[in-house]
Design an enzyme around this catalytic site. Structure first.
Site, PDB file in Angstrom:
ATOM      1  N   GLU A  89     -10.950  -5.669   0.819  1.00 60.47           N
ATOM      2  CA  GLU A  89     -10.749  -7.031   0.332  1.00 60.47           C
ATOM      3  C   GLU A  89      -9.486  -7.144  -0.515  1.00 60.47           C
ATOM      4  O   GLU A  89      -8.771  -8.154  -0.457  1.00 60.47           O
ATOM      5  CB  GLU A  89     -11.966  -7.469  -0.494  1.00 60.47           C
ATOM      6  CG  GLU A  89     -11.920  -8.902  -0.960  1.00 60.47           C
ATOM      7  CD  GLU A  89     -11.889  -9.896   0.187  1.00 60.47           C
ATOM      8  OE1 GLU A  89     -12.891 -10.036   0.896  1.00 60.47           O
ATOM      9  OE2 GLU A  89     -10.839 -10.537   0.408  1.00 60.47           O
TER      10      GLU A  89
ATOM     11  N   ASP B 133       5.962  -7.114   2.651  1.00 57.81           N
ATOM     12  CA  ASP B 133       4.623  -7.146   2.062  1.00 57.81           C
ATOM     13  C   ASP B 133       3.793  -8.277   2.677  1.00 57.81           C
ATOM     14  O   ASP B 133       2.635  -8.081   3.069  1.00 57.81           O
ATOM     15  CB  ASP B 133       4.755  -7.335   0.546  1.00 57.81           C
ATOM     16  CG  ASP B 133       3.421  -7.491  -0.135  1.00 57.81           C
ATOM     17  OD1 ASP B 133       2.684  -6.496  -0.234  1.00 57.81           O
ATOM     18  OD2 ASP B 133       3.103  -8.622  -0.564  1.00 57.81           O
TER      19      ASP B 133
ATOM     20  N   GLY C 221      -5.194 -10.458  -3.167  1.00 59.17           N
ATOM     21  CA  GLY C 221      -5.793 -10.001  -4.422  1.00 59.17           C
ATOM     22  C   GLY C 221      -7.242 -10.387  -4.592  1.00 59.17           C
ATOM     23  O   GLY C 221      -8.105  -9.989  -3.806  1.00 59.17           O
TER      24      GLY C 221
ATOM     25  N   LYS D 150       0.265  -8.125   5.166  1.00 57.39           N
ATOM     26  CA  LYS D 150      -0.951  -8.910   4.932  1.00 57.39           C
ATOM     27  C   LYS D 150      -1.237  -9.829   6.113  1.00 57.39           C
ATOM     28  O   LYS D 150      -2.384  -9.993   6.532  1.00 57.39           O
ATOM     29  CB  LYS D 150      -0.806  -9.714   3.643  1.00 57.39           C
ATOM     30  CG  LYS D 150      -0.720  -8.819   2.406  1.00 57.39           C
ATOM     31  CD  LYS D 150      -0.240  -9.615   1.193  1.00 57.39           C
ATOM     32  CE  LYS D 150      -0.142  -8.757  -0.054  1.00 57.39           C
ATOM     33  NZ  LYS D 150       0.585  -9.471  -1.135  1.00 57.39           N
TER      34      LYS D 150
ATOM     35  N   LYS E 243      -2.499  -2.400   1.870  1.00 53.63           N
ATOM     36  CA  LYS E 243      -2.161  -3.243   3.025  1.00 53.63           C
ATOM     37  C   LYS E 243      -1.208  -2.562   3.995  1.00 53.63           C
ATOM     38  O   LYS E 243      -1.306  -2.734   5.206  1.00 53.63           O
ATOM     39  CB  LYS E 243      -1.563  -4.572   2.591  1.00 53.63           C
ATOM     40  CG  LYS E 243      -0.458  -4.437   1.569  1.00 53.63           C
ATOM     41  CD  LYS E 243      -0.802  -5.251   0.333  1.00 53.63           C
ATOM     42  CE  LYS E 243       0.139  -4.916  -0.797  1.00 53.63           C
ATOM     43  NZ  LYS E 243      -0.405  -5.245  -2.098  1.00 53.63           N
TER      44      LYS E 243
END
Lengths: 446, 446
Positions: free
Chosen positions: B147, B219, B152, B223, B123
């Protein structure tokens, strides 16, 4: 060479064909109207995602004069839907007629036989003729997509067939009928009886004038048969789905369920065990902390459990013009980009032949509500009948007393085989002090 | 001809190539090990879905001696990950090294430049170099799939980029970091402070030894940047994401949130308005009846709102070897079948140039918790500071009294522009009777 293949297709992606994808739509009811509006409203966005325009070349509908809010000038009209299968200027046929029989069935089969792509929202058709359709699609090399057939706008077919494709699925379960979920939610929230809430749902347009298709579980069973085929890579077997509807769920059962910490939901469940695949649609008691217990109103949701991915849930609107059109056009975008998937996720020769497990072999825990005469010895009689069939009791609940009168008694069993439970029920119904047909609801996700 | 194209690709589907898809895996840590196990355990099922075998041709990892529980006999080892980009017997490179810099970045770029397909779970790389990667993939006609980079095992990228492709998305929001959700859930359930719960999460392996990447929201922001690009068809713009973490959420705020009927969640939210796209990651007060409020522990969830589909939610495990491997192998199955999607859903020329909205233009309602000296006139001073910045109060809450001592006061505002709220905060912090840095949490999904 493999490497070359991957490159060639990828290059095709980068330099997408500029010729439009020409579609023919059969059926311009609620969903068809939604597809027309979506293709018009979001045309630029759809063309960007599809890599080319999606053009309505032809349509077929019963009523040519009806105003659908979208101009159909310059679009060919066919009196017979079947003519779309022969229209050489149609690349993909969109079947929105519905029903397992003709004209939908023959339109889909003849389109595929002509090597023409098909997009359909028709769950009855796929549940009942899925094997023949898959075989025909494969033989003639024609793709068929049907995202709209299950859970409306939620891309659950894509998720199962592609997104979770690497997993061995253990269970797939869902709230697959918005009408039933609306009715059960309203019964929970307002403590009212099934009949009253159904009438209200009919007034609000959430239930059909003839609601049996929904409330007797047939619609959910069609969808479950499709989900099971996708999840387990097995040809669709609608006849093997055990089906019960929600007509017999009473306000009293809903009240007891609440008291015990459950919600009553109509679930479709397909489960793979060592013995095979069990598939069933029936009302369930779901613990109120479980994800599916929280899915209220007309929403649908599907839970899938895979060996690597764990438990995944998808929730959203399961019906209506907008959500269904969203799924139909997503399928068209995939077609326009050349993205195809075999009907049940693998070619027919690679499908599994794992057997179905009959409902009598189902093992689970049960909620059983009886109306009994309040007199000494009744519970002993009932407990004896259960014991004689090998059914073990986990708990018993009885409120208030009404000597000589009818009182409800709720029993919850330990894990029991369906066949034994049914035998016990026959014995219990024969007891003189048991006054009505017992209410039996299976407990899930506990 | 169009028709012929559709048929040709469909025929390709039916008669899938029998040569295996040969992959090279860079990085054999937790996720890499999961991919090895999944490809071994479910090999037959994967081959059926992919239409051919997926074969591990080469790997590259730091430690050659480590036991990964799967035999790598006959598999080529490359000392340098970069060598996978040159390996002519590799059809697709699986990048599981991580990190936005080298070696991951150059491996991905060189693989694409060689026309080689790439699957990645990275990512940070996509958030920071997504535009360059997309341009390279398109120029060289090489597909890239990712994906596993977001949420996840939940196929949320596929859902946004394909399943909901026909929709104009208004908002996408999610719980995108399992560590933060675990910590906030534990704080809610046990009333404990952030620091204690973080230590526990570290002991249990739910948080890293250096947790800042997770708990400071980086993080989740990576995403969210990816989700926003997919949802709005715009090149990824990580630098435009406003980021706040959860370090400053206190047990006291959690307790007040509960009392007011909310749960505190770290959300990533991207929203499209007339002014452009607003993207932000920060702690939020979410009403307890909202779907996202119910997503607990290490689970992730994403909500997307489309103009036709309505609101859809996807929930599941957002990290771990199993779920991540599930997503990586799903991408490989798509590649093996020749199913490709442009990186951000449309070719670069068709992407939107809609601007980002600065955080100071955000409009919403706020929860503000102050520690003030309990003496007459304090609330009047605070209310005055809010009024002077044009912030309107919806409610105020203060429990107990402690004359001359510190007491918490909670204020909830009406809709306010962020710039005004910040100006009010500066004034409030200057008040002598305000004892600590105020705690400000935005309210969402109310």
């Amino acid at each position: 060479m493999n490497d070359t293949e991957v490159k060639a297709t990828a290059a095709g992606m980068a330099a997408a064909p500029t010729a439009p994808l020409r579609i023919g739509i059969a059926g311009l009811g609620t969903v068809g109207g939604g597809v027309l509006r979506l293709l018009r409203d979001n045309a630029a966005l759809i063309a960007a995602r599809a890599g080319r325009r999606i053009e309505i070349a032809a349509v077929s509908a019963r009523d040519r004069t009806r105003d659908r809010g979208v101009s159909l000038e310059g679009v060919r009209w066919h009196e017979n839907a079947g003519a779309l299968a022969e229209d050489r200027d149609v690349d993909a046929v969109v079947e929105l007629i519905g029903g397992a029989g003709d004209p939908a069935f023959s339109l889909v089969m003849r389109s595929l036989e002509g090597g023409r792509a098909v997009v359909t929202a028709n769950k009855a058709l796929l549940a009942q003729h899925g094997a023949a359709i898959a075989e025909t699609a494969e033989r003639y090399g024609a793709p068929i997509a049907f995202e709209a057939a299950v859970a409306g706008g939620i891309p659950v077919i894509k998720a199962l067939r592609e997104g979770l494709a690497a997993n061995r699925i253990r269970r797939v379960a869902g709230i697959l009928n918005g009408t039933c979920n609306y009715i059960l939610t309203a019964m929970h929230e307002r403590g009212r009886e099934f009949g009253e809430v159904l009438s209200e749902a009919q007034r609000l347009g959430y239930a059909e004038a003839d609601p049996s298709f929904d409330i007797d579980g047939i619609d959910a069973a069609h969808k479950l048969a499709i989900l099971a085929a996708l999840a387990f890579g097995r040809p669709v077997r609608f006849a093997d789905v055990h089906v019960e509807g929600i007509r017999h769920v009473s306000a009293l059962d809903i009240a007891f369920a609440r008291e015990l910490g459950y919600r009553v939901k109509l679930l479709g469940i397909a489960h793979r065990s060592a013995a095979g695949i069990e598939s069933r649609v029936h009302p369930c008691l779901v613990p109120e902390h479980a994800s599916l217990a929280r899915v209220d109103g007309v929403n649908n949701a599907v839970v899938a459990e895979g060996d690597f991915v764990g438990r995944v849930m998808f929730e959203g609107r399961g019906a209506g013009a907008g959500p269904t059109a969203s799924a139909v056009v997503a399928d068209l975008i995939d077609l326009a980009r050349g993205r195809h998937v075999p009907v049940w996720g693998a070619s027919a020769s690679a499908l599994s032949a794992v057997p179905s497990v009959p409902m009598t072999d189902y093992v689970g825990t049960y909620y059983l509500r009886l109306m009994v005469l309040d007199r000494p010895g009744v519970i002993a009689d009932v407990a004896g009948a259960l014991r004689d069939s090998g059914v073990s009791l986990a708990s018993m609940l009885q409120h208030g007393r009404a000597p000589g009168d009818a009182v409800p008694v709720v029993l919850v069993t330990h894990e029991t085989r369906e066949a034994q439970m049914r035998a016990a029920l026959v014995a219990i119904e024969r007891l003189e002090s048991v006054l009505e047909r017992p209410s039996l609801i299976r407990i899930e996700f506990a």
